[in-house]
Design a protein around this motif. Sequence first.
Motif, PDB file in Angstrom:
ATOM      1  N   ALA A  92     -25.199  35.047-127.872  1.00 13.95           N
ATOM      2  CA  ALA A  92     -24.800  35.785-129.072  1.00 13.95           C
ATOM      3  C   ALA A  92     -23.693  35.054-129.817  1.00 13.95           C
ATOM      4  O   ALA A  92     -23.387  35.395-130.960  1.00 13.95           O
ATOM      5  N   VAL A  93     -23.085  34.047-129.181  1.00 12.45           N
ATOM      6  CA  VAL A  93     -22.004  33.279-129.800  1.00 12.45           C
ATOM      7  C   VAL A  93     -22.511  31.881-130.137  1.00 12.45           C
ATOM      8  O   VAL A  93     -23.533  31.434-129.624  1.00 12.45           O
ATOM      9  N   SER A 108     -17.705  28.181-128.604  1.00 10.37           N
ATOM     10  CA  SER A 108     -17.798  29.309-127.668  1.00 10.37           C
ATOM     11  C   SER A 108     -19.087  29.240-126.860  1.00 10.37           C
ATOM     12  O   SER A 108     -19.101  29.544-125.656  1.00 10.37           O
ATOM     13  N   ALA A 109     -20.177  28.837-127.499  1.00 11.09           N
ATOM     14  CA  ALA A 109     -21.446  28.689-126.786  1.00 11.09           C
ATOM     15  C   ALA A 109     -21.381  27.528-125.798  1.00 11.09           C
ATOM     16  O   ALA A 109     -21.921  27.610-124.688  1.00 11.09           O
ATOM     17  N   ILE A 110     -20.707  26.453-126.184  1.00  6.69           N
ATOM     18  CA  ILE A 110     -20.537  25.306-125.282  1.00  6.69           C
ATOM     19  C   ILE A 110     -19.734  25.726-124.055  1.00  6.69           C
ATOM     20  O   ILE A 110     -20.087  25.380-122.918  1.00  6.69           O
ATOM     21  N   GLU A 111     -18.677  26.495-124.282  1.00  4.84           N
ATOM     22  CA  GLU A 111     -17.869  26.994-123.162  1.00  4.84           C
ATOM     23  C   GLU A 111     -18.705  27.863-122.231  1.00  4.84           C
ATOM     24  O   GLU A 111     -18.663  27.701-121.006  1.00  4.84           O
ATOM     25  N   TYR A 112     -19.480  28.772-122.798  1.00  4.73           N
ATOM     26  CA  TYR A 112     -20.303  29.668-121.999  1.00  4.73           C
ATOM     27  C   TYR A 112     -21.314  28.881-121.168  1.00  4.73           C
ATOM     28  O   TYR A 112     -21.511  29.158-119.988  1.00  4.73           O
ATOM     29  N   ALA A 113     -21.939  27.877-121.802  1.00  2.00           N
ATOM     30  CA  ALA A 113     -22.909  27.045-121.090  1.00  2.00           C
ATOM     31  C   ALA A 113     -22.254  26.325-119.924  1.00  2.00           C
ATOM     32  O   ALA A 113     -22.828  26.219-118.830  1.00  2.00           O
ATOM     33  N   GLY A 114     -21.043  25.827-120.138  1.00  3.98           N
ATOM     34  CA  GLY A 114     -20.350  25.100-119.091  1.00  3.98           C
ATOM     35  C   GLY A 114     -19.929  25.980-117.937  1.00  3.98           C
ATOM     36  O   GLY A 114     -20.058  25.607-116.772  1.00  3.98           O
ATOM     37  N   VAL A 141     -20.099  19.631-120.808  1.00  2.00           N
ATOM     38  CA  VAL A 141     -21.428  19.991-121.300  1.00  2.00           C
ATOM     39  C   VAL A 141     -21.829  18.967-122.356  1.00  2.00           C
ATOM     40  O   VAL A 141     -21.176  18.838-123.390  1.00  2.00           O
ATOM     41  N   GLN A 142     -22.884  18.237-122.092  1.00  2.00           N
ATOM     42  CA  GLN A 142     -23.345  17.225-123.036  1.00  2.00           C
ATOM     43  C   GLN A 142     -23.989  17.882-124.251  1.00  2.00           C
ATOM     44  O   GLN A 142     -24.745  18.855-124.111  1.00  2.00           O
ATOM     45  N   LEU A 143     -23.698  17.364-125.436  1.00  2.00           N
ATOM     46  CA  LEU A 143     -24.388  17.799-126.646  1.00  2.00           C
ATOM     47  C   LEU A 143     -25.725  17.066-126.661  1.00  2.00           C
ATOM     48  O   LEU A 143     -25.830  15.935-127.119  1.00  2.00           O
ATOM     49  N   GLN A 144     -26.749  17.718-126.122  1.00  3.70           N
ATOM     50  CA  GLN A 144     -28.033  17.068-125.855  1.00  3.70           C
ATOM     51  C   GLN A 144     -28.788  16.733-127.136  1.00  3.70           C
ATOM     52  O   GLN A 144     -29.404  15.682-127.257  1.00  3.70           O
ATOM     53  N   SER A 145     -28.767  17.624-128.104  1.00  2.00           N
ATOM     54  CA  SER A 145     -29.457  17.398-129.377  1.00  2.00           C
ATOM     55  C   SER A 145     -28.969  18.428-130.384  1.00  2.00           C
ATOM     56  O   SER A 145     -28.293  19.402-130.035  1.00  2.00           O
ATOM     57  N   MET A 146     -29.323  18.193-131.636  1.00  2.00           N
ATOM     58  CA  MET A 146     -29.052  19.151-132.699  1.00  2.00           C
ATOM     59  C   MET A 146     -30.370  19.590-133.314  1.00  2.00           C
ATOM     60  O   MET A 146     -31.230  18.760-133.587  1.00  2.00           O
ATOM     61  N   SER A 185     -25.823  41.196-117.791  1.00  2.22           N
ATOM     62  CA  SER A 185     -25.014  40.381-118.691  1.00  2.22           C
ATOM     63  C   SER A 185     -25.735  39.072-119.005  1.00  2.22           C
ATOM     64  O   SER A 185     -26.577  38.601-118.235  1.00  2.22           O
ATOM     65  N   VAL A 186     -25.385  38.510-120.148  1.00  2.00           N
ATOM     66  CA  VAL A 186     -25.942  37.211-120.525  1.00  2.00           C
ATOM     67  C   VAL A 186     -25.641  36.175-119.454  1.00  2.00           C
ATOM     68  O   VAL A 186     -26.488  35.342-119.111  1.00  2.00           O
ATOM     69  N   PHE A 187     -24.431  36.235-118.917  1.00  2.00           N
ATOM     70  CA  PHE A 187     -24.039  35.279-117.876  1.00  2.00           C
ATOM     71  C   PHE A 187     -24.986  35.386-116.685  1.00  2.00           C
ATOM     72  O   PHE A 187     -25.476  34.385-116.177  1.00  2.00           O
ATOM     73  N   GLN A 188     -25.260  36.595-116.237  1.00  2.00           N
ATOM     74  CA  GLN A 188     -26.103  36.788-115.058  1.00  2.00           C
ATOM     75  C   GLN A 188     -27.534  36.332-115.286  1.00  2.00           C
ATOM     76  O   GLN A 188     -28.121  35.643-114.447  1.00  2.00           O
ATOM     77  N   THR A 189     -28.118  36.728-116.414  1.00  2.00           N
ATOM     78  CA  THR A 189     -29.523  36.385-116.660  1.00  2.00           C
ATOM     79  C   THR A 189     -29.695  34.890-116.907  1.00  2.00           C
ATOM     80  O   THR A 189     -30.653  34.280-116.427  1.00  2.00           O
TER      81      THR A 189
END
Length: 285
Positions: free
Chosen positions: A28-29, A33-39, A78-83, A270-274
Amino acid sequence: ATATYSTPNTEGSKQMSKKCGICEWSFAVTGPSAIEYAGVIGFDGIQIGDLGGARNCFPLNDPHIQQTYLEASSRFQVQLQSMHLFTLVREGGLQKPVDSEAGKHALYSIRKGLEACQAMNIPALLVTSYDSCSIINSYDIECTAKLLKQAAHISEDCGIQLVYESILQEHYIKEILNYVGSGIKLCYDILNPIKFLKGDPAEEIRHFGTQWIDHVHLKDCPKEMTGFCQLGKGYGRFKDSIAALHEIGYDGWYITENFYHLPPMGNTGSVFQTAKRDLDTMRKL
């Protein structure tokens, strides 16, 4: 990034693989913030969107915004894999003549995306024939192929891999790829052939092979094809597709494109769990 940061605790999961990523829009972010969540979840990479692209005056071409992404990438490993030029999908133009106003705008958006990728050390740029860029006839196929061929020349000059995704039948996708040539690769979405009744993902993976596939999008869905569900728990032939990727010797990125913040998945925890459950499935397979 020049700054140094502490590494978050991901329970050692990243040591098992360096090829598991997630799409930014699975959260949702957005942005850092999304990079942080992914990491924090434990993903190795993320496919980012374009923050509104042309509609927002190409924010990812702003050095200050670029730096925030690079700092988050460094801090959370977290690598920026692509855009993905997500806004181009909404604006259209990819399927228009190169010399038309819409075609020129699409090429301009692609060029700006490539420039942002260069500045942020992102190795690949993804464009998609979907929504307002959908292909509905042979003329659209011809125009898309010609525009992508020009885009491929620009991307080669930039040292960035141009990647293409489509919901077309396999032979039409191959027609476009063969016209463009070696300057383009394929983002293969394992659910597209099933959801849009275009083919069998496992068979298509074997036919495309490692010659064409740059990275894959993973998602799964309920029987009614509404929304998404955990990988391997739906009707998307997830395990068959993974087996086919192993069969052809694929060793590229596996990127989950499940929408963890939207119903029905968003109602299961939660998004984290799923997202973490899907990451565990990806690493296990």
